[in-house]
Design an enzyme around this catalytic site. Structure first.
Site, PDB file in Angstrom:
ATOM      1  N   THR A  50       0.863  -1.262  -0.156  1.00 14.79           N
ATOM      2  CA  THR A  50       0.096   0.019  -0.066  1.00 14.79           C
ATOM      3  C   THR A  50       0.872   1.394   0.004  1.00 14.79           C
ATOM      4  O   THR A  50       0.737   2.106  -0.866  1.00 14.79           O
ATOM      5  CB  THR A  50      -0.777   0.055   1.427  1.00 14.79           C
ATOM      6  OG1 THR A  50      -1.747  -1.227   1.346  1.00 14.79           O
ATOM      7  CG2 THR A  50      -1.848   1.232   1.134  1.00 14.79           C
ATOM      8  N   TYR A 113     -13.031  -3.952  -1.345  1.00 16.20           N
ATOM      9  CA  TYR A 113     -14.084  -3.715  -2.130  1.00 16.20           C
ATOM     10  C   TYR A 113     -15.135  -4.470  -2.387  1.00 16.20           C
ATOM     11  O   TYR A 113     -16.286  -4.619  -2.143  1.00 16.20           O
ATOM     12  CB  TYR A 113     -13.730  -2.936  -3.718  1.00 16.20           C
ATOM     13  CG  TYR A 113     -14.840  -2.449  -4.160  1.00 16.20           C
ATOM     14  CD1 TYR A 113     -15.233  -1.093  -3.700  1.00 16.20           C
ATOM     15  CD2 TYR A 113     -15.371  -2.833  -5.168  1.00 16.20           C
ATOM     16  CE1 TYR A 113     -16.416  -0.447  -4.361  1.00 16.20           C
ATOM     17  CE2 TYR A 113     -16.645  -2.323  -5.674  1.00 16.20           C
ATOM     18  CZ  TYR A 113     -17.240  -1.245  -5.382  1.00 16.20           C
ATOM     19  OH  TYR A 113     -18.159  -0.741  -5.926  1.00 16.20           O
ATOM     20  N   TYR A 140      -2.176 -10.158   5.541  1.00 12.57           N
ATOM     21  CA  TYR A 140      -2.258  -8.810   5.926  1.00 12.57           C
ATOM     22  C   TYR A 140      -3.750  -8.270   6.318  1.00 12.57           C
ATOM     23  O   TYR A 140      -4.630  -8.108   5.417  1.00 12.57           O
ATOM     24  CB  TYR A 140      -1.692  -7.944   4.807  1.00 12.57           C
ATOM     25  CG  TYR A 140      -1.767  -6.347   4.825  1.00 12.57           C
ATOM     26  CD1 TYR A 140      -1.738  -5.711   6.092  1.00 12.57           C
ATOM     27  CD2 TYR A 140      -1.127  -5.609   3.658  1.00 12.57           C
ATOM     28  CE1 TYR A 140      -1.670  -4.388   6.001  1.00 12.57           C
ATOM     29  CE2 TYR A 140      -1.093  -4.156   3.851  1.00 12.57           C
ATOM     30  CZ  TYR A 140      -1.185  -3.845   5.012  1.00 12.57           C
ATOM     31  OH  TYR A 140      -1.077  -2.350   5.173  1.00 12.57           O
ATOM     32  N   ARG A 145      -8.401  -0.017   5.590  1.00  7.45           N
ATOM     33  CA  ARG A 145      -8.239   0.115   3.948  1.00  7.45           C
ATOM     34  C   ARG A 145      -9.194  -0.709   3.251  1.00  7.45           C
ATOM     35  O   ARG A 145      -9.643  -0.389   2.063  1.00  7.45           O
ATOM     36  CB  ARG A 145      -6.628  -0.459   3.829  1.00  7.45           C
ATOM     37  CG  ARG A 145      -5.732   0.823   4.096  1.00  7.45           C
ATOM     38  CD  ARG A 145      -5.598   1.777   2.805  1.00  7.45           C
ATOM     39  NE  ARG A 145      -4.320   2.760   3.165  1.00  7.45           N
ATOM     40  CZ  ARG A 145      -4.062   3.515   2.384  1.00  7.45           C
ATOM     41  NH1 ARG A 145      -4.691   3.633   1.243  1.00  7.45           N
ATOM     42  NH2 ARG A 145      -2.641   4.104   2.491  1.00  7.45           N
ATOM     43  N   LYS A 168       0.718  -9.552   9.067  1.00  8.96           N
ATOM     44  CA  LYS A 168       0.738  -8.347   9.189  1.00  8.96           C
ATOM     45  C   LYS A 168      -0.443  -7.760  10.017  1.00  8.96           C
ATOM     46  O   LYS A 168      -1.563  -7.675   9.268  1.00  8.96           O
ATOM     47  CB  LYS A 168       1.045  -7.446   8.251  1.00  8.96           C
ATOM     48  CG  LYS A 168       1.266  -6.056   8.245  1.00  8.96           C
ATOM     49  CD  LYS A 168       1.538  -5.350   7.117  1.00  8.96           C
ATOM     50  CE  LYS A 168       1.579  -3.785   7.257  1.00  8.96           C
ATOM     51  NZ  LYS A 168       1.707  -3.027   6.149  1.00  8.96           N
ATOM     52  N   ILE A 210       5.919  -4.282  10.011  1.00  7.74           N
ATOM     53  CA  ILE A 210       6.446  -3.684   8.744  1.00  7.74           C
ATOM     54  C   ILE A 210       5.806  -2.240   8.757  1.00  7.74           C
ATOM     55  O   ILE A 210       4.575  -1.900   9.082  1.00  7.74           O
ATOM     56  CB  ILE A 210       5.128  -4.649   7.689  1.00  7.74           C
ATOM     57  CG1 ILE A 210       5.933  -6.150   7.765  1.00  7.74           C
ATOM     58  CG2 ILE A 210       5.366  -3.917   6.285  1.00  7.74           C
ATOM     59  CD1 ILE A 210       5.132  -6.993   6.831  1.00  7.74           C
TER      60      ILE A 210
END
Length: 301
Positions: A50, A113, A140, A145, A168, A210
């Site tokens: 990202t 989405y 992740y 997000r 993550k 991270i």
């Protein structure tokens, strides 16, 4: 002390920005960024996540950046390539390409989405695992997000797959991170995806971070890790507190807008960013420069 390895990822790793110029990727600036990270003691690099503006990279740019980073690093530290997408087919394709390029692992964001069910999330990750069984994979989880979150039972199921080795976890929820640790034991290494809570994350059994901040302040984050592992709690806490202002400002606008501006202030790369993201507003620019100056990252003349 523990650092990132090819099969169990831990330590302080950087979600690397992608430097741009008018006609594409700025490869010379990418060289500087990579060498800066390694010189500052970072344990691993994550290109095309990202923070690397993967959403606006073409597929060819995505492959080129991963290949270039692998070649430039040349085995000095591990590379975990960002290869996630909201399309399972595309994720498999990018992950296979990263393996062929020589990446040590792949970071797979939850599909955004589409809003899949938990079974859909499981089947998505399992399909990638089955397609690229020889490459270590990092889950992740970043619902801020993607609008979808991996639930504990799904993470536990996925931890049973041989090549899913880390997660993550970017919710900054220490209770949830603790439950992952308890449920998965040593099957997953637990990586923070939130710089400001890195130290608390270590306290509940986390194995690393991270990081966005390490694009501009890598030695500071490495110092937290090293102080923690030698039992120097005061240094770890003091460093954590010293970074809080910068960490907040690096998310004053959508990531990676502020960190790109910070990298430009440090002379690491230009500040070009791709639409629909726009450069950092003037209202935040002076505050960010001041925070970098207070940490000694910008030297006043």
């Amino acid at each position: 002390m523990p650092v990132c390895t090819a099969t169990k990822f831990n330590g302080v790793m950087t979600a690397l920005i992608t430097p741009f110029k008018e006609n594409g990727v700025d490869w010379m600036a990418l060289d500087r960024l990579i060498d800066f990270q390694i010189d500052q003691g970072i344990h691993g690099i994550i290109p095309c996540g990202t923070t690397g503006e993967s959403a606006t990279l073409s597929h060819e740019e995505h492959r080129q950046v991963i290949r270039y980073v692998v070649e430039r690093v040349h085995g000095r530290i591990p590379i975990i390539a960002g290869t996630g997408s909201n399309s399972t087919y595309e994720t498999i394709e990018l992950t296979q390409s990263a393996r062929q390029a020589g990446a040590d692992g792949a970071l797979l964001i939850t599909p955004y989405y589409n809003k899949p069910t938990q079974e859909g999330l499981y089947q998505h990750y399992k399909a990638v695992s089955d397609a690229v069984p020889e490459l270590p994979l990092v889950l992740y989880n970043v619902p801020s997000r993607t609008s979808i979150s991996l639930e504990l039972n799904t993470i536990q199921r996925l931890s049973q797959l041989d090549n899913i080795v880390s997660i993550k976890e970017a919710t900054a929820n220490m209770e949830f991170a603790s439950k992952i640790k308890m449920a998965c034991q040593d099957r997953l290494t637990l990586l923070s995806g939130d710089d400001a809570t890195f130290l608390p994350f270590l306290a509940i059994g986390g194995h690393g971070v991270i990081s966005v901040a390490t694009n501009v302040a890598p030695a500071w984050m490495v110092n937290i890790w090293e102080a923690w592992h030698r039992g120097d709690w005061n240094t770890a806490r003091n460093t954590h507190e010293a970074l809080l202002k910068l960490n907040g400002l690096l998310f004053c606008e959508t990531n990676p807008i502020p960190v790109k501006a910070a990298a430009e202030m440090l002379g690491l790369c230009g500040g070009d960013i791709r639409l629909p993201l726009t450069p950092l507003s003037h209202a935040h620019r002076d505050k960010l420069r001041q925070a970098l100056t207070e940490l000694g990252l910008i030297v006043q003349k």
